[in-house]
Design a protein around this motif. Structure first.
Motif, short mmCIF file in Angstrom:
data_model
loop_
_atom_site.label_atom_id
_atom_site.label_comp_id
_atom_site.label_asym_id
_atom_site.label_seq_id
_atom_site.Cartn_x
_atom_site.Cartn_y
_atom_site.Cartn_z
N ASN A 115 1.01 -1.36 -0.08
CA ASN A 115 0.11 -0.04 -0.04
C ASN A 115 0.85 1.31 0.08
OD1 ASN A 115 -2.19 -1.44 -0.09
ND2 ASN A 115 -2.44 -1.33 2.29
N PRO A 116 2.01 1.50 0.73
CA PRO A 116 2.63 2.66 0.95
C PRO A 116 3.82 2.77 -0.30
CG PRO A 116 3.45 1.03 2.37
CD PRO A 116 2.44 0.44 1.88
N VAL A 117 3.66 1.80 -0.93
CA VAL A 117 4.74 1.81 -2.10
C VAL A 117 4.48 2.58 -3.41
CG1 VAL A 117 6.66 0.23 -3.28
CG2 VAL A 117 5.87 -0.44 -0.99
N ASN A 118 5.36 3.70 -3.90
CA ASN A 118 5.08 4.13 -4.84
C ASN A 118 5.61 3.42 -5.93
OD1 ASN A 118 4.57 5.93 -7.14
ND2 ASN A 118 5.59 7.71 -6.15
N LEU A 119 5.28 2.68 -6.83
CA LEU A 119 5.78 1.84 -7.83
C LEU A 119 6.41 2.49 -9.24
CD1 LEU A 119 3.58 -1.57 -8.03
CD2 LEU A 119 5.63 -1.12 -6.63
N SER A 120 5.99 3.80 -9.19
CA SER A 120 6.30 4.60 -10.28
C SER A 120 7.54 5.44 -10.11
CB SER A 120 5.12 5.54 -10.76
OG SER A 120 5.01 6.72 -9.92
N LEU A 121 7.99 5.33 -8.93
CA LEU A 121 9.14 6.27 -8.50
C LEU A 121 10.12 6.09 -9.36
CD1 LEU A 121 9.95 8.40 -6.21
CD2 LEU A 121 10.71 6.35 -5.04
N LYS A 122 11.05 6.95 -9.68
CA LYS A 122 12.43 6.74 -10.41
C LYS A 122 13.65 6.58 -9.66
CE LYS A 122 14.14 8.93 -14.73
NZ LYS A 122 14.12 10.11 -15.70
N LEU A 123 14.16 5.44 -10.13
CA LEU A 123 15.45 4.91 -9.31
C LEU A 123 16.70 6.09 -9.57
CD1 LEU A 123 15.42 1.20 -10.24
CD2 LEU A 123 14.26 2.38 -8.45
N THR A 124 17.35 6.15 -8.26
CA THR A 124 18.64 6.68 -8.39
C THR A 124 19.62 6.02 -7.98
OG1 THR A 124 18.05 7.58 -6.15
CG2 THR A 124 17.43 9.11 -7.99
N ASP A 125 20.90 6.45 -8.10
CA ASP A 125 22.19 5.68 -7.74
C ASP A 125 22.30 5.53 -6.26
OD1 ASP A 125 24.35 4.07 -8.30
OD2 ASP A 125 25.54 5.74 -8.19
N GLN A 126 22.59 4.35 -5.60
CA GLN A 126 22.67 4.32 -4.18
C GLN A 126 21.44 4.10 -3.58
OE1 GLN A 126 26.08 6.07 -2.64
NE2 GLN A 126 26.68 6.97 -4.44
N MET A 127 19.97 4.10 -4.35
CA MET A 127 18.94 4.03 -3.38
C MET A 127 18.85 2.87 -2.79
SD MET A 127 15.04 4.03 -5.26
CE MET A 127 15.15 6.04 -5.45
N VAL A 128 18.32 2.95 -1.53
CA VAL A 128 17.90 1.71 -0.81
C VAL A 128 16.31 1.49 -0.48
CG1 VAL A 128 18.13 0.64 1.68
CG2 VAL A 128 20.06 1.83 0.81
N ILE A 129 16.09 0.59 -1.04
CA ILE A 129 14.39 0.30 -1.20
C ILE A 129 13.89 -0.81 -0.23
CG2 ILE A 129 12.35 -0.40 -2.50
CD1 ILE A 129 14.30 0.21 -5.00
N PHE A 130 13.38 -0.45 0.77
CA PHE A 130 12.93 -1.22 2.12
C PHE A 130 11.32 -1.45 1.92
CE2 PHE A 130 11.12 -1.93 6.18
CZ PHE A 130 11.63 -3.17 6.39
N ILE A 131 10.88 -2.80 1.55
CA ILE A 131 9.65 -3.09 1.48
C ILE A 131 9.22 -3.71 2.91
CG2 ILE A 131 7.89 -4.46 0.35
CD1 ILE A 131 9.28 -2.29 -1.45
N PRO A 132 8.04 -3.03 3.48
CA PRO A 132 7.63 -3.52 4.96
C PRO A 132 6.59 -4.66 4.65
CG PRO A 132 6.65 -1.33 4.21
CD PRO A 132 7.51 -1.75 3.22
N GLU A 133 6.82 -5.39 6.06
CA GLU A 133 6.00 -6.38 6.04
C GLU A 133 4.66 -5.74 6.67
OE1 GLU A 133 7.51 -9.78 8.25
OE2 GLU A 133 9.07 -10.20 6.67
N ILE A 134 3.48 -6.61 6.30
CA ILE A 134 2.14 -6.31 6.67
C ILE A 134 2.10 -6.34 8.39
CG2 ILE A 134 -0.46 -6.77 6.75
CD1 ILE A 134 -0.11 -7.90 4.17
N GLY A 135 1.77 -5.11 9.03
CA GLY A 135 1.73 -5.02 10.37
C GLY A 135 3.09 -4.90 11.23
N ALA A 136 4.19 -5.07 10.43
CA ALA A 136 5.60 -4.75 10.77
C ALA A 136 5.99 -3.31 11.26
CB ALA A 136 6.44 -5.41 10.15
N VAL A 137 6.55 -3.35 12.43
CA VAL A 137 6.97 -2.11 13.02
C VAL A 137 8.19 -2.01 13.54
CG1 VAL A 137 6.38 -0.08 14.72
CG2 VAL A 137 4.54 -1.35 13.83
#
Length: 235
Positions: A115-137
């Motif tokens: 839900n919170p992930v913007n799939l259209s976001l353009k990638l940049t060098d050295q980007m760290v992409i963290f995909i959270p789990e449902i209900g995880a904090v």
């Protein structure tokens, strides 16, 4: 004899003149036809040369466009973490989007919170992409009101000063409008409106660390913004 020839010439003068005129006309017509034939050959040669020149120019332009496209689309690296099947560092291009990086990492896992992930976001060098789990904090986002990590926390980039597209000017978060705020890494339209609403309700930011008081802006997002923001007064 001479008188006879003279008499014959006088009698046939009209026919002789007609014959001479006919020869003259035929000669003129022949010259004109030769000139027209030569002009056609010149025009045909000119058309052929123009066609070849246009083809050559098109080929050069096409090659230049391909080279420009290749130079603009450079190789970069991103680090995909969290709820994906194949987390790791991936080689991508600067023209690719977040969805491409997710696909390279095997796609979202069954536990991923998309839900919170913007799939259209353009990638940049050295980007760290963290995909959270449902209900995880996570501990670092425990101060957030929601259990799902927002996109500003899910996708973290290096400060803009380390990017080739960065500008040396800092953005004054006390003066910037929505469009200017959206130039900051991780700040979308919604987050920009929240920053402006905070200013209206609480007054100007006294220090850049006050930005963390805005709902949804955690430590990770702030660290990504630190080098590119100011509150004025030389800070």
């Amino acid at each position: 004899m001479l008188k006879t020839s003279k008499d014959w010439l006088i009698k046939n003068r009209l026919f002789i003149e007609i014959g001479m005129l006919s020869c003259l006309v035929l000669s003129v017509v022949g010259i004109i036809l030769m000139f027209l034939s030569s002009t056609d050959d010149v025009e045909e040669t000119s058309d052929t040369m123009s066609y070849l020149e246009s083809e050559s120019q098109y080929s050069v332009t096409s090659n230049q466009a391909e080279q420009q496209s290749e130079s603009q689309s450079e190789i970069i690296y991103v680090d995909v973490k969290g709820a994906v099947y194949l987390p790791g560092v991936y080689e991508v291009t600067s023209e690719m989007r977040l969805i491409d990086a997710i696909e390279l990492a095997g796609g979202f896992s069954d536990k991923a919170n998309q839900n919170p992930v913007n799939l259209s976001l353009k990638l940049t060098d050295q980007m760290v992409i963290f995909i959270p789990e449902i209900g995880a904090v996570e501990e670092k986002t425990a101060e957030l009101e929601t259990s799902a990590v927002p996109i500003e926390e899910a996708v973290i980039t290096v400060p803009k000063e380390n990017s080739e597209t960065a500008t040396s000017e800092k953005i004054n978060i006390n003066l910037a409008d929505s469009i200017e705020l959206q130039q900051l890494s991780g700040i979308g339209e919604k987050k920009a409106e929240q920053i402006m609403s905070y200013r209206q309700e609480n007054g100007s930011f006294q220090k850049i660390e006050d930005l963390k008081n805005v709902s949804g802006i955690g430590e990770k997002t702030f660290e990504a913004l630190r080098a590119n923001i100011t509150v004025g007064d030389g800070e």
